[in-house]
Design a protein around this motif. Sequence first.
Motif, PDB file in Angstrom:
ATOM      1  N   SER A   1       0.833  -1.204   0.000  1.00  0.00           N
ATOM      2  CA  SER A   1       0.000   0.000   0.000  1.00  0.00           C
ATOM      3  C   SER A   1       0.868   1.253   0.000  1.00  0.00           C
ATOM      4  O   SER A   1       2.046   1.220   0.372  1.00  0.00           O
ATOM      5  N   ALA A   2       0.256   2.380  -0.391  1.00  0.00           N
ATOM      6  CA  ALA A   2       0.979   3.659  -0.389  1.00  0.00           C
ATOM      7  C   ALA A   2       1.425   4.018   1.024  1.00  0.00           C
ATOM      8  O   ALA A   2       2.527   4.546   1.224  1.00  0.00           O
ATOM      9  N   ASP A   3       0.589   3.717   2.025  1.00  0.00           N
ATOM     10  CA  ASP A   3       0.956   4.026   3.413  1.00  0.00           C
ATOM     11  C   ASP A   3       2.186   3.246   3.844  1.00  0.00           C
ATOM     12  O   ASP A   3       3.048   3.766   4.569  1.00  0.00           O
ATOM     13  N   THR A   4       2.292   1.994   3.407  1.00  0.00           N
ATOM     14  CA  THR A   4       3.468   1.183   3.735  1.00  0.00           C
ATOM     15  C   THR A   4       4.730   1.813   3.178  1.00  0.00           C
ATOM     16  O   THR A   4       5.754   1.917   3.869  1.00  0.00           O
ATOM     17  N   ILE A   5       4.655   2.278   1.935  1.00  0.00           N
ATOM     18  CA  ILE A   5       5.828   2.903   1.301  1.00  0.00           C
ATOM     19  C   ILE A   5       6.159   4.227   1.976  1.00  0.00           C
ATOM     20  O   ILE A   5       7.329   4.539   2.227  1.00  0.00           O
ATOM     21  N   LYS A   6       5.140   5.015   2.292  1.00  0.00           N
ATOM     22  CA  LYS A   6       5.360   6.306   2.959  1.00  0.00           C
ATOM     23  C   LYS A   6       6.064   6.118   4.298  1.00  0.00           C
ATOM     24  O   LYS A   6       6.960   6.891   4.670  1.00  0.00           O
ATOM     25  N   ASN A   7       5.659   5.080   5.041  1.00  0.00           N
ATOM     26  CA  ASN A   7       6.273   4.827   6.340  1.00  0.00           C
ATOM     27  C   ASN A   7       7.729   4.398   6.203  1.00  0.00           C
ATOM     28  O   ASN A   7       8.565   4.731   7.052  1.00  0.00           O
ATOM     29  N   MET A   8       8.031   3.665   5.141  1.00  0.00           N
ATOM     30  CA  MET A   8       9.404   3.187   4.943  1.00  0.00           C
ATOM     31  C   MET A   8      10.378   4.323   4.679  1.00  0.00           C
ATOM     32  O   MET A   8      11.528   4.292   5.128  1.00  0.00           O
ATOM     33  N   ILE A   9       9.935   5.315   3.917  1.00  0.00           N
ATOM     34  CA  ILE A   9      10.864   6.396   3.548  1.00  0.00           C
ATOM     35  C   ILE A   9      10.575   7.698   4.287  1.00  0.00           C
ATOM     36  O   ILE A   9      11.221   8.720   4.029  1.00  0.00           O
ATOM     37  N   LYS A  10       9.592   7.642   5.211  1.00  0.00           N
ATOM     38  CA  LYS A  10       9.254   8.815   6.023  1.00  0.00           C
ATOM     39  C   LYS A  10       8.949  10.030   5.148  1.00  0.00           C
ATOM     40  O   LYS A  10       9.512  11.114   5.302  1.00  0.00           O
ATOM     41  N   CYS A  11       8.033   9.797   4.210  1.00  0.00           N
ATOM     42  CA  CYS A  11       7.688  10.848   3.252  1.00  0.00           C
ATOM     43  C   CYS A  11       6.225  10.722   2.884  1.00  0.00           C
ATOM     44  O   CYS A  11       5.744   9.612   2.613  1.00  0.00           O
ATOM     45  N   ASP A  12       5.486  11.844   2.888  1.00  0.00           N
ATOM     46  CA  ASP A  12       4.057  11.817   2.558  1.00  0.00           C
ATOM     47  C   ASP A  12       3.791  11.868   1.072  1.00  0.00           C
ATOM     48  O   ASP A  12       2.662  11.669   0.623  1.00  0.00           O
ATOM     49  N   ASN A  13       4.826  12.147   0.276  1.00  0.00           N
ATOM     50  CA  ASN A  13       4.636  12.271  -1.167  1.00  0.00           C
ATOM     51  C   ASN A  13       5.762  11.555  -1.911  1.00  0.00           C
ATOM     52  O   ASN A  13       6.684  12.186  -2.448  1.00  0.00           O
ATOM     53  N   PRO A  14       5.709  10.224  -1.969  1.00  0.00           N
ATOM     54  CA  PRO A  14       6.784   9.464  -2.632  1.00  0.00           C
ATOM     55  C   PRO A  14       6.977   9.837  -4.097  1.00  0.00           C
ATOM     56  O   PRO A  14       8.085   9.699  -4.633  1.00  0.00           O
ATOM     57  N   VAL A  15       5.920  10.356  -4.751  1.00  0.00           N
ATOM     58  CA  VAL A  15       6.011  10.683  -6.174  1.00  0.00           C
ATOM     59  C   VAL A  15       7.104  11.724  -6.435  1.00  0.00           C
ATOM     60  O   VAL A  15       7.756  11.707  -7.488  1.00  0.00           O
ATOM     61  N   GLN A  16       7.338  12.617  -5.474  1.00  0.00           N
ATOM     62  CA  GLN A  16       8.356  13.645  -5.689  1.00  0.00           C
ATOM     63  C   GLN A  16       9.755  13.034  -5.815  1.00  0.00           C
ATOM     64  O   GLN A  16      10.673  13.671  -6.352  1.00  0.00           O
ATOM     65  N   TYR A  17       9.899  11.805  -5.350  1.00  0.00           N
ATOM     66  CA  TYR A  17      11.172  11.103  -5.491  1.00  0.00           C
ATOM     67  C   TYR A  17      11.097  10.017  -6.568  1.00  0.00           C
ATOM     68  O   TYR A  17      11.929   9.105  -6.607  1.00  0.00           O
ATOM     69  N   GLY A  18      10.112  10.120  -7.446  1.00  0.00           N
ATOM     70  CA  GLY A  18       9.989   9.187  -8.560  1.00  0.00           C
ATOM     71  C   GLY A  18       9.385   7.842  -8.197  1.00  0.00           C
ATOM     72  O   GLY A  18       9.471   6.889  -8.985  1.00  0.00           O
ATOM     73  N   ILE A  19       8.765   7.737  -7.015  1.00  0.00           N
ATOM     74  CA  ILE A  19       8.220   6.462  -6.534  1.00  0.00           C
ATOM     75  C   ILE A  19       6.700   6.457  -6.708  1.00  0.00           C
ATOM     76  O   ILE A  19       5.991   7.254  -6.082  1.00  0.00           O
ATOM     77  N   ASN A  20       6.210   5.577  -7.568  1.00  0.00           N
ATOM     78  CA  ASN A  20       4.778   5.477  -7.847  1.00  0.00           C
ATOM     79  C   ASN A  20       4.191   4.263  -7.140  1.00  0.00           C
ATOM     80  O   ASN A  20       4.610   3.131  -7.393  1.00  0.00           O
ATOM     81  N   CYS A  21       3.228   4.483  -6.256  1.00  0.00           N
ATOM     82  CA  CYS A  21       2.617   3.402  -5.483  1.00  0.00           C
ATOM     83  C   CYS A  21       1.308   2.979  -6.148  1.00  0.00           C
ATOM     84  O   CYS A  21       0.340   3.746  -6.169  1.00  0.00           O
ATOM     85  N   HIS A  22       1.254   1.768  -6.669  1.00  0.00           N
ATOM     86  CA  HIS A  22       0.076   1.298  -7.397  1.00  0.00           C
ATOM     87  C   HIS A  22      -0.848   0.438  -6.546  1.00  0.00           C
ATOM     88  O   HIS A  22      -1.991   0.196  -6.933  1.00  0.00           O
ATOM     89  N   GLY A  23      -0.358  -0.046  -5.401  1.00  0.00           N
ATOM     90  CA  GLY A  23      -1.164  -0.953  -4.585  1.00  0.00           C
ATOM     91  C   GLY A  23      -1.382  -2.287  -5.300  1.00  0.00           C
ATOM     92  O   GLY A  23      -0.655  -2.643  -6.222  1.00  0.00           O
TER      93      GLY A  23
END
Length: 397
Positions: A249-271
């Motif tokens: 999930s997007a929340d799982t990825i956000k928690n891993m990198i401590k960032c609310d907007n992974p897209v700004q770092y080129g990370i797209n969360c599709h679930g």
Amino acid sequence: MKKILYVGQIAIEGSASCTHVQNRARFFTNIGYNVYGLSECPKDKNDKANNTNFIKYIYMKPFPGKGKIRGACWVADQFLGFHTYNAIIKAVKDILPDIIILYELNSIVVEERIRRYCERHNIMLIIEVTEWMEVENRKEIATRGIVWQKDIQKRYIDKRCGNIIAISEFLCEHYRRQGCNVIKLPPIVYNFAENNQVLRDKNTVNLQQVRLVFAGTTDFKDYLEPLLKAIRKINNNDVKVIFDVIGPSADTIKNMIKCDNPVQYGINCHGRLSHENTLSIVKKADFSVLMRENKRYAKAGVSTKFVEAMSLAVPSICTAVGGTDAFVSDGVDGFLIKDNSVYEISGKLELIVNMDSSEILQMKLNALNKAKHVFSEDQYFEVTKLFLKGKEFHGQE
């Protein structure tokens, strides 16, 4: 035609086990068998796998009760197996198979009872093994018990059957040492990209960016956190790496990198996506990623997603642990990394983003050609035909 009855949790459409068995069924059909699959019925009926030209599904009756009662019945059956055993015997009497394949069945009791039944009725019994988990990988008591039971199977019970299909060299060697009749049969793939259609995705910025993809779960097998941190580091000022993450999930990825907007770092969360939609994203990638620990589970298995990616001309970046990564020649049709440290991964990503587009294209083509050689059915026809006739393969390579 002779008949094979596959038994296991194999009928959730789009799952790795369903895809694996459907490809196996196609392979066995092409050898000359009719294939049936006996499985639990998924909780969500929309997840039920449909019959194909290569496999006909039979679904067990639902476990009795509802809610926690049904759950308790399911857990009990994973050990005692009365429900599953009765379903197998009913299917056997209806189908009259020549061969039964138990695919990662949980219950020792069921395996032993079916072994004795097959001996009495002159039915060939085969155990197909695709994983070997460590018990400590699972936290839930019931799940730990199931994993422990499967560990006992591989150490002491499977060899009583004697006929083993092993997905990896690690498992193949384990059963060879036990004196089993064993063949190594990695995943079989049927949807290969065409060599003249191996291209890079034009949606990247002038092809200067590198596109990575991950498809899977972060529950206990695959590790993304150091990779995500390495991507955030390399993309801090400018996006050089686009990373499509499918499954978590997007929340799982956000928690891993401590960032609310992974897209700004080129990370797209599709679930979670369907199998078809997953492959549509995978085939656009330059590389897939498979980060695993240097443990038995990683050595014993072969990732379905890795094989599918390679067949679509997408090479992989893998941790070198002696499992799935054994199919990768470093720098030729993929990349191997020594460990899952941010430092090690960052160094490999720096190397990749500085590659010429032509070098990446050649690596993609190399990966496709390797997949066509290693994962196509014609490599395994003759040895499997002999194995299914009961020939001995203790030393098969």
